[in-house]
Design a protein around this motif. Sequence first.
Motif, PDB file in Angstrom:
ATOM      1  N   ALA A  72       0.906   4.056   7.012  1.00 60.44           N
ATOM      2  CA  ALA A  72       1.207   5.277   7.454  1.00 60.44           C
ATOM      3  C   ALA A  72       1.194   6.164   6.019  1.00 60.44           C
ATOM      4  CB  ALA A  72       2.323   5.761   8.443  1.00 60.44           C
ATOM      5  N   CYS A  73       0.093   6.514   5.525  1.00 61.38           N
ATOM      6  CA  CYS A  73       0.174   7.234   4.033  1.00 61.38           C
ATOM      7  C   CYS A  73      -1.226   7.871   4.099  1.00 61.38           C
ATOM      8  CB  CYS A  73       0.341   6.412   3.135  1.00 61.38           C
ATOM      9  SG  CYS A  73       0.443   7.250   1.616  1.00 61.38           S
ATOM     10  N   HIS A  74      -1.154   9.291   3.770  1.00 58.87           N
ATOM     11  CA  HIS A  74      -2.063  10.082   3.525  1.00 58.87           C
ATOM     12  C   HIS A  74      -2.933   9.870   2.255  1.00 58.87           C
ATOM     13  CE1 HIS A  74      -1.382  12.771   6.752  1.00 58.87           C
ATOM     14  NE2 HIS A  74      -0.383  13.153   6.248  1.00 58.87           N
ATOM     15  N   ALA A  75      -2.211   8.844   1.554  1.00 58.35           N
ATOM     16  CA  ALA A  75      -2.939   8.666   0.155  1.00 58.35           C
ATOM     17  C   ALA A  75      -3.759   7.274   0.276  1.00 58.35           C
ATOM     18  CB  ALA A  75      -1.770   8.605  -1.015  1.00 58.35           C
TER      19      ALA A  75
ATOM     20  N   GLY B  31       6.190  16.714   7.932  1.00 51.96           N
ATOM     21  CA  GLY B  31       5.321  16.070   7.552  1.00 51.96           C
ATOM     22  C   GLY B  31       5.768  14.297   7.296  1.00 51.96           C
ATOM     23  N   CYS B  32       5.335  13.872   6.083  1.00 49.01           N
ATOM     24  CA  CYS B  32       5.793  12.579   5.878  1.00 49.01           C
ATOM     25  C   CYS B  32       7.043  12.666   5.490  1.00 49.01           C
ATOM     26  CB  CYS B  32       4.788  12.008   4.947  1.00 49.01           C
ATOM     27  SG  CYS B  32       5.335  10.303   4.243  1.00 49.01           S
ATOM     28  N   ARG B  33       8.008  11.845   6.057  1.00 47.89           N
ATOM     29  CA  ARG B  33       9.547  11.756   5.618  1.00 47.89           C
ATOM     30  C   ARG B  33       9.738  11.361   4.334  1.00 47.89           C
ATOM     31  NH1 ARG B  33      11.827  10.063  11.650  1.00 47.89           N
ATOM     32  NH2 ARG B  33      11.031  12.144  12.588  1.00 47.89           N
ATOM     33  N   PHE B  34       8.639  10.818   3.717  1.00 50.42           N
ATOM     34  CA  PHE B  34       8.888  10.161   2.469  1.00 50.42           C
ATOM     35  C   PHE B  34       8.635  11.314   1.235  1.00 50.42           C
ATOM     36  CE2 PHE B  34       7.545   7.054  -1.028  1.00 50.42           C
ATOM     37  CZ  PHE B  34       9.021   6.755  -1.488  1.00 50.42           C
ATOM     38  N   HIS B  35       7.824  12.524   1.709  1.00 51.35           N
ATOM     39  CA  HIS B  35       7.350  13.308   0.617  1.00 51.35           C
ATOM     40  C   HIS B  35       8.424  13.706  -0.589  1.00 51.35           C
ATOM     41  CE1 HIS B  35       8.265  17.093   2.898  1.00 51.35           C
ATOM     42  NE2 HIS B  35       8.414  17.488   1.777  1.00 51.35           N
ATOM     43  N   PRO B  36       9.321  14.015  -0.141  1.00 51.57           N
ATOM     44  CA  PRO B  36      10.324  14.478  -1.349  1.00 51.57           C
ATOM     45  C   PRO B  36      10.596  13.454  -2.552  1.00 51.57           C
ATOM     46  CG  PRO B  36      11.230  15.170   0.845  1.00 51.57           C
ATOM     47  CD  PRO B  36      10.257  14.136   1.041  1.00 51.57           C
ATOM     48  N   ARG B  37      10.392  12.362  -2.124  1.00 51.87           N
ATOM     49  CA  ARG B  37      10.563  11.351  -3.107  1.00 51.87           C
ATOM     50  C   ARG B  37       9.432  10.683  -3.457  1.00 51.87           C
ATOM     51  NH1 ARG B  37      15.062   7.412  -0.249  1.00 51.87           N
ATOM     52  NH2 ARG B  37      15.794   7.010  -2.297  1.00 51.87           N
ATOM     53  N   CYS B  38       8.264  10.963  -3.086  1.00 51.97           N
ATOM     54  CA  CYS B  38       7.062  10.256  -3.282  1.00 51.97           C
ATOM     55  C   CYS B  38       6.266  10.877  -4.380  1.00 51.97           C
ATOM     56  CB  CYS B  38       6.116  10.346  -2.168  1.00 51.97           C
ATOM     57  SG  CYS B  38       4.521   9.327  -2.237  1.00 51.97           S
ATOM     58  N   PRO B  39       5.727   9.797  -5.419  1.00 47.46           N
ATOM     59  CA  PRO B  39       5.222  10.037  -6.541  1.00 47.46           C
ATOM     60  C   PRO B  39       3.730  10.666  -6.183  1.00 47.46           C
ATOM     61  CG  PRO B  39       5.443   7.912  -6.567  1.00 47.46           C
ATOM     62  CD  PRO B  39       6.099   8.202  -5.423  1.00 47.46           C
TER      63      PRO B  39
ATOM     64  N   GLN C 128       0.822  -1.228  -0.027  1.00 46.99           N
ATOM     65  CA  GLN C 128      -0.007  -0.101  -0.074  1.00 46.99           C
ATOM     66  C   GLN C 128       0.791   1.183   0.192  1.00 46.99           C
ATOM     67  OE1 GLN C 128      -3.504  -0.019  -0.300  1.00 46.99           O
ATOM     68  NE2 GLN C 128      -3.111  -2.316  -0.460  1.00 46.99           N
ATOM     69  N   HIS C 129       1.599   1.397   1.067  1.00 49.75           N
ATOM     70  CA  HIS C 129       2.508   2.535   0.891  1.00 49.75           C
ATOM     71  C   HIS C 129       3.231   2.610  -0.383  1.00 49.75           C
ATOM     72  CE1 HIS C 129       5.566   5.338   2.466  1.00 49.75           C
ATOM     73  NE2 HIS C 129       4.637   5.675   3.618  1.00 49.75           N
ATOM     74  N   PRO C 130       3.772   3.938  -0.719  1.00 50.27           N
ATOM     75  CA  PRO C 130       4.394   4.048  -1.853  1.00 50.27           C
ATOM     76  C   PRO C 130       5.819   3.664  -1.901  1.00 50.27           C
ATOM     77  CG  PRO C 130       3.271   5.980  -1.427  1.00 50.27           C
ATOM     78  CD  PRO C 130       2.730   5.320  -0.320  1.00 50.27           C
ATOM     79  N   TYR C 131       6.418   3.727  -0.784  1.00 44.51           N
ATOM     80  CA  TYR C 131       7.709   3.280  -0.510  1.00 44.51           C
ATOM     81  C   TYR C 131       7.835   1.684  -0.474  1.00 44.51           C
ATOM     82  CZ  TYR C 131      12.310   2.419   1.504  1.00 44.51           C
ATOM     83  OH  TYR C 131      13.417   2.012   1.695  1.00 44.51           O
TER      84      TYR C 131
ATOM     85  N   ILE D  56      -0.809  18.173   2.042  1.00 45.73           N
ATOM     86  CA  ILE D  56      -0.870  17.838   3.392  1.00 45.73           C
ATOM     87  C   ILE D  56       0.212  16.900   3.592  1.00 45.73           C
ATOM     88  CG2 ILE D  56      -2.144  15.660   2.659  1.00 45.73           C
ATOM     89  CD1 ILE D  56      -3.674  16.074   5.433  1.00 45.73           C
ATOM     90  N   CYS D  57       0.808  16.082   2.571  1.00 46.85           N
ATOM     91  CA  CYS D  57       1.950  15.224   3.126  1.00 46.85           C
ATOM     92  C   CYS D  57       3.230  16.278   3.512  1.00 46.85           C
ATOM     93  CB  CYS D  57       2.638  14.400   1.779  1.00 46.85           C
ATOM     94  SG  CYS D  57       1.260  13.515   1.287  1.00 46.85           S
ATOM     95  N   ARG D  58       3.322  17.476   3.000  1.00 45.29           N
ATOM     96  CA  ARG D  58       4.468  18.302   3.508  1.00 45.29           C
ATOM     97  C   ARG D  58       4.235  18.689   4.751  1.00 45.29           C
ATOM     98  NH1 ARG D  58       5.323  18.437  -2.095  1.00 45.29           N
ATOM     99  NH2 ARG D  58       3.375  19.066  -2.447  1.00 45.29           N
TER     100      ARG D  58
HETATM  101  S1  SF4 Z   1       1.886  10.686   3.231  1.00 45.66           S
HETATM  102 FE1  SF4 Z   1       2.273  11.490   1.257  1.00 45.66          FE
HETATM  103  S2  SF4 Z   1       4.322  11.650   0.948  1.00 45.66           S
HETATM  104 FE2  SF4 Z   1       3.977  10.303   2.468  1.00 45.66          FE
HETATM  105  S3  SF4 Z   1       3.937   8.366   1.351  1.00 45.66           S
HETATM  106 FE3  SF4 Z   1       1.980   8.925   1.580  1.00 45.66          FE
HETATM  107  S4  SF4 Z   1       1.550  10.061  -0.185  1.00 45.66           S
HETATM  108 FE4  SF4 Z   1       3.681   9.994   0.004  1.00 45.66          FE
END
Ligand code: SF4
Lengths: 331, 288, 335
Positions: A322-325, A291-299, A255-258, A304-306
């Motif tokens: 743990a992801c807003h999306a 915000g979400c520590r992954f946001h600089p690399r997240c597609p 689920q999580h983009p990472y 809100i992620c920032r």
């Molecule tokens: S919270 Fe936002 S930045 Fe973080 S993984 Fe989910 S979509 Fe990407």
Amino acid sequence: MTTQPILRVDHLKAHFRSSYFGVYREVPAVDDISFDVAPNEIFGLAGESSSGKTTLMKTIAGLITPPLELIGGKAQFSFMPPETNLYGADPAQLARIRWSKLSYIMQGSMNVLNPLRQIRSIFRDFAAVHIGGSNSDFETKTVNHLSRLRLDPSVLDAYPHELSGGMRQRVTIALATICRPDFIIADEPTTALDVIVQKEVLGMIRSIQREMGSSVLFVTHDMGVHAALTDKLGIMYAGCLVEAGRTADIFNAPQHPYTRHLIHSLPRIGDTVQRTGLTGTPPNLANPPSGCRFHPRCPLASDICRTERPMMRQIATEHRVACHAVAGDDA
Amino acid sequence: MKRIIFDLLKYNNEFRIGVFLILIVMTMAGLSFFSPYPPNDVFVVPPDAPPSADYWLGTTSRGQDVFWQLSIAIRNTLAFGLLVALLSRVISIVVGLSSGYLGGWVDRVLMAINDTFIVIPLFPILILFYFVLRDSMSTILLALIMSSLGWAYDSRLIRSVAMSLKTREFTGTSVFSGMTIFEILRREHLPYVLPIIFSTTLNNMNWSIGLEVTLAVLGFMDINTPTIGGMIYWANQHTAIVAGIWWWVTFPVLTVVATFVGLYLIAVSINEYIDPRSRLSRMGGGQS
Amino acid sequence: MPAYFNFAIKRLWQFVLVVFIGINIAYVITHVTPIDPVEQSISAVTSFGNTSPEAIADMRRSLQELYGLKGDWIEQYISFWRRILQADFGPSLSAFPAPVTSLIARALPWTFGLLAFTTLVSWSVGNLLGALAGYYRNNRSLKFFGVLAMALHPVPYYIVALSLMIVFGFIWPVLPITGGSAMDVQQGWNWQFVASVFHHSVLPALSLIMIGIGSWFLGMRSLVSNIITEDYVVYAEIGGVAQSRMMGSYIIRNALAPQVTGLAMSLGGIFNGAVITEKIFGYPGLGTLLVDGVYAGDYGLVLGVTSIAIIGVSLSVLVIDLIYPLIDPRVQVAS
Ligand code: SF4
Ligand SMILES: Nc1ncnc2c1ncn2[C@@H]1O[C@H](COP(=O)(O)OP(=O)(O)OP(=O)(O)O)[C@@H](O)[C@H]1O
Ligand SMILES: [Mg+2]
């Protein structure tokens, strides 16, 4: 699940804090992490280098020495009295559970064996109190146990520097399992081994674990190993746990983009399309993104992620993200 | 280097004490340029006067003012130590760096010689020198002899630093990026080696000053150049302690002890600054 | 065992090299310097009083023979080595006609006893306290000892010995400040003599120990505070290895190896310290012999003591080197 977990990690936070000649640094290497490990289960932990896996293991094992500091939360083992972390526990209590209930395989086992001590003495130092019996009983037990890891009894007479890297790693695994502990923390136990030995050793860990009914917390960045070995899987990114669930579920429906990136970048038979890599570099943990520590690399990153850090949410049975999306219930 | 000194001054107590002691000693040495008496003249003041408003540190049985005598003595002693340290640095650096970087048989041969100089008891050798040279033994000559004997310990240290630098990654990358060997040494390695050389310089000064004092006290030196050891030598010749002229011995001893402790503390704190492992202990790591 | 044999051969070579270079330095000093050692010795001896011209000529002849100044330099060099290897340094000028060798033989046990005792005490006590200080970093008295060691360690032997002499000789005169034993006691294996020797050796021993202990303490403390962060110590801690085992077999054991090397490397310096300490306290050992030999212009004696010092120190280093693999089995493989 109705069984009591053997380990409950609850909002655990531990940071490296250092001040050296006026330079202050705070590294949130374990930041608000929660998960459970059930008895007789192998829980895997994945994440790229420096995401905080080792630090999390050490915090759970109560190995908190400066500059690492426990900021908050708990890591509660069922064999400990309620509401006690290992860290700061009564030494007599600790001496009782160490190695008999909980053992640890440290990352980079090259240096974990005292270079000036024969393997036999090391086994005695660690295990003799818990196993008891006469010297020759102990010797027999050790030799039998070593043979399960394909180690010749002659290693007992050797000094660590006389063994190959792979042998040393197997000795460490033997050392960690000889007392049949309820819980084994294994931090990259097979990384130094070549593929064939690695496979063999993984198989042995599995069979020893099944036979003893113990739980294993297994750290590796190798997703292939997780797929083959673990029952549950947690994904770490920059000090946070971003996804956790049954290994099969995560591999089938990440689920999580990472996590998706990790799983999709695994090579598969019949691959034709070039897989896209992750843009950007791993974050500097001394100064993590907001915000979400992954946001600089997240597609999928949105506004809100920032600003807002996503909380762990239940999205299916035993599957949290743990992801807003990703939609889900608050966990 | 400037940065290191600044950080140390700000955060390190040992360094501060060391610098404080050395500043006092250096001020004392600097005052010698304003001395009202020529250093080698005797009976310029009443002999055997205890410390007083006129003679701050008293006078000697040879009619010298202890204060002014001390200032020229510590100046000569420091200069001696510095000279030995600088000269022997040349040998230690050349031996240490070539051993560490070149490795192989060069390393083996150099280290065999090096260890020889570490093991040989140098004091009897120095005494043998004096025995042969007698009156021809001058302070400069002694400095030359001592620097050609006292380099071995530090070149081993410099060698180990060079060896660890050699295997670091950046050497690999700069070799690929086409820097010349000299450039690599100067730009990438010198900044690491320099503080260590500096701290060995201080330790070597302590070593040579200690030997100088000892040799002079025994009279195995040019006793006409005023040095700390020379002062104690003359005091012993006049049995100053038995005669109760304690100030003649006490003040030179205090001054030279301040020098030793000062130099040592500075060297130790620099070593600690360089060693990343000691950062942990700075933060109270380890057991309590 | 072949590994140990190779290792031992290597150390033996190093020993031979040390002695070879050391003795050659002594040769160069006495033969290649522009100063004529014979005239130097004569002027040193005659400056104390009137000596008849015949006696001086006599002395010149025997000195020339002693120095090996006859023949070309190859002959001189060979005869120099022959004398050293035969331990034949001729008769002593200052204690004529006693041979230098017998003077040295009389002094050697004193120095050996003093040095062996003080080195052993300061090395073991310093290391033990240092290990404790590195492990229990917040212990008050160990911290205080650390400060004391820091202040005392860089001070040279001479100053410490002199201060002890002033304190116990003049301010609070309770200990003998000179000699190796009381004058009125018969030398030999009787109780009185042994007690007197101990009584007289308190101050020289104390000053050697005071200097020595600090450097072992400081070295061990920093070694241990590094070792307790090593993986194998951390691992033993997680493994619940008993405290005493941990301290002994994991921490001290691993710190011991560099400290043993350190001991071998500092024996030369320790001997230097003994020379001056002996002289100050009039202790009848090699140091006093050496210094008095210089005062008396006694060439054979000075050369003899120097050679014995070089050989003795390198021999002790060799012994430590040879037992080192017991302490660290890794060296045999490494070398
Ligand atoms: S919270 Fe936002 S930045 Fe973080 S993984 Fe989910 S979509 Fe990407
Ligand atoms: N002793 C320390 N002092 C300061 N920071 C540290 C220390 N040890 C680790 N860190 C930092 O903590 C973060 C997490 O490190 P950790 O060792 O837990 O990573 P990891 O996930 O185990 O990586 P790897 O896969 O490489 O083993 C890193 O950013 C690291 O720089
Ligand atoms: Mg790790």
